[in-house]
Design an enzyme around this catalytic site. Sequence first.
Site, PDB file in Angstrom:
ATOM      1  N   ASP A  39      -3.890   1.923  -0.739  1.00  0.00           N
ATOM      2  CA  ASP A  39      -3.948   2.401   0.647  1.00  0.00           C
ATOM      3  C   ASP A  39      -5.316   2.133   1.268  1.00  0.00           C
ATOM      4  OD1 ASP A  39      -1.792   5.374   0.369  1.00  0.00           O
ATOM      5  OD2 ASP A  39      -1.428   3.235   0.068  1.00  0.00           O
ATOM      6  N   ASN A  55      -6.588  16.377  14.768  1.00  0.00           N
ATOM      7  CA  ASN A  55      -5.220  16.158  14.270  1.00  0.00           C
ATOM      8  C   ASN A  55      -4.747  17.269  13.337  1.00  0.00           C
ATOM      9  OD1 ASN A  55      -6.450  13.156  14.555  1.00  0.00           O
ATOM     10  ND2 ASN A  55      -4.284  13.163  15.098  1.00  0.00           N
ATOM     11  N   SER A  68      -4.460   9.418   5.038  1.00  0.00           N
ATOM     12  CA  SER A  68      -5.624   9.853   4.246  1.00  0.00           C
ATOM     13  C   SER A  68      -6.554   8.664   3.982  1.00  0.00           C
ATOM     14  CB  SER A  68      -5.179  10.460   2.917  1.00  0.00           C
ATOM     15  OG  SER A  68      -4.584   9.474   2.073  1.00  0.00           O
ATOM     16  N   ALA A 103       2.449  11.525   6.308  1.00  0.00           N
ATOM     17  CA  ALA A 103       3.818  11.011   6.498  1.00  0.00           C
ATOM     18  C   ALA A 103       4.079   9.693   5.775  1.00  0.00           C
ATOM     19  CB  ALA A 103       4.091  10.826   7.992  1.00  0.00           C
ATOM     20  N   GLY A 104       3.121   9.250   4.978  1.00  0.00           N
ATOM     21  CA  GLY A 104       3.367   8.038   4.195  1.00  0.00           C
ATOM     22  C   GLY A 104       2.813   6.772   4.817  1.00  0.00           C
ATOM     23  N   LEU A 105       2.078   6.929   5.927  1.00  0.00           N
ATOM     24  CA  LEU A 105       1.537   5.751   6.614  1.00  0.00           C
ATOM     25  C   LEU A 105       0.050   5.566   6.350  1.00  0.00           C
ATOM     26  CD1 LEU A 105       3.415   5.877  10.052  1.00  0.00           C
ATOM     27  CD2 LEU A 105       4.064   4.706   7.929  1.00  0.00           C
ATOM     28  N   GLY A 106      -0.440   6.197   5.284  1.00  0.00           N
ATOM     29  CA  GLY A 106      -1.830   5.974   4.893  1.00  0.00           C
ATOM     30  C   GLY A 106      -2.840   6.712   5.753  1.00  0.00           C
ATOM     31  N   GLU A 114     -10.149   8.924  -1.327  1.00  0.00           N
ATOM     32  CA  GLU A 114      -8.736   9.016  -1.711  1.00  0.00           C
ATOM     33  C   GLU A 114      -8.567   9.756  -3.038  1.00  0.00           C
ATOM     34  OE1 GLU A 114      -6.508   8.530   0.754  1.00  0.00           O
ATOM     35  OE2 GLU A 114      -5.434   6.842  -0.132  1.00  0.00           O
TER      36      GLU A 114
END
Length: 405
Positions: free
Chosen positions: A213, A63, A155, A150-153, A202
């Site tokens: 998250d 990715n 990581s 992109a804010g969708l977790g 994290e």
Amino acid sequence: MGARAEGEMLARTLCVSAPGKVILHGEHAVVHGKAALAVAVNLRTFLKMTPRNDGRVSVELPNIGTRLCWETAELQPLLVAFPAALTESLPPSPEQIEKLKEFAGLTDTTAATQSLATLAFLYLYLSIASKCGFLPSVAILVYSELPTGAGLGSSAAYSVCLAGALLSGCGVIGYPLEEGQAVGRWSEEELALINSWAFRGEQVIHGNPSGVDNAVGTRGGALRYQSGNICSLKSVPTLRILLTNTRVPRSTKVLVAGVKDKIMKFPAVMEPVLTSIDAISQECETVLEAMAERPSLEHYPVLEELVDINQHHLNVMGVGHSSLDKVCQVTASHGLHSKLTGAGGGGCAITLLRPDTAPSVVEAAIRDLGDCGFECWETDIGASGIRAHSLQSLKAEVLEAFGRM
Ligand SMILES: Nc1ncnc2c1ncn2[C@@H]1O[C@H](COP(=O)(O)OP(=O)(O)OP(=O)(O)O)[C@@H](O)[C@H]1O
Ligand SMILES: C[C@@](O)(CCO)CC(=O)[O-]
Ligand SMILES: [Mg+2]
């Protein structure tokens, strides 16, 4: 699967997955001790770990276009900086991170995406290896359905998968997949250990994460998170959510640090904002529980107003972006209500859809958002947390990603 002694390496390929997440309310405020509501979404990160017999450890990260490989003998000297007692009780130290950066040849010119992923892997690999007393020779491949950064977790899903696979592989926890079983899940106690190590990952990537998250990535479903306390929301109605990716790249680490600076600069101004967001999370939870008990459209105007108020607060906190404003304007023109989700500064927004929102309205909103260059898709909430999978049970595109490396 029969119990293995801790420190006895799993002698077979293992595969785990973890979900991404959407924060309904409470992002950023949760870093400062307020409540957040987070739900798992069924876009997942998959990790395959295969034993090697050549004394090397390799990591494929398609990715982000990154391939890593070392001799375990090269890594051995680093263990001195990762004593088990220390890494289990303390967050990653600047000294440890510097040692890893130097070892991996990461400089200020290395792309942050590659650098953070490498550091998070090395930190978790060495810390868990130190706990079980040997450096496993394995090949790891991570493939995600989530947009990265992109804010969708993404990581958190990456960290949860690494923690689950390494802890299982090293015999610290079991691998919950019996012969012939397609999917397996760990015990509550094992999930708590996976979550605590994922939080360490994290901390490497986010700098100062709240833990929400990795908690929702580990446990799945819907939960309220506050200062380390995880409360799974048992009664949550089915919510229709439209996800929009503005495709504007940003770093959670940088955004979280910026909010902290603003709070330090204007405490009397920012504390009431944090308190208000906390109240929004609590109010939303109360409404969701009422909806679960007695589904009714009457609750939606309240949910929509809370979305609008929270979005304004997030702009005050400095984590908005013109692309997110555009999402709010476009969806508002169709009578819909949106807010950023995750760290903001670009990335993703969520739009609340009512059960009776006409398909034509959703299609028109998606069309107009697409005309802005955004990517949209409707998602359902409440996906499962980390799971172990048999390779045969995986869907074709995951097997293809696993197979092409
Ligand atoms: N599939 C993946 N493969 C390798 N590294 C990944 C992957 N997904 C995420 N990462 C790592 O996580 C970083 C993105 O983390 P970041 O917290 O900035 O975004 P996010 O987690 O998607 O958003 P948020 O934290 O707001 O939910 C990437 O730069 C990369 O280092
Ligand atoms: C922005 C933030 O609140 C959520 C990111 O998904 C950061 C965190 O809680 O770790
Ligand atoms: Mg993240």
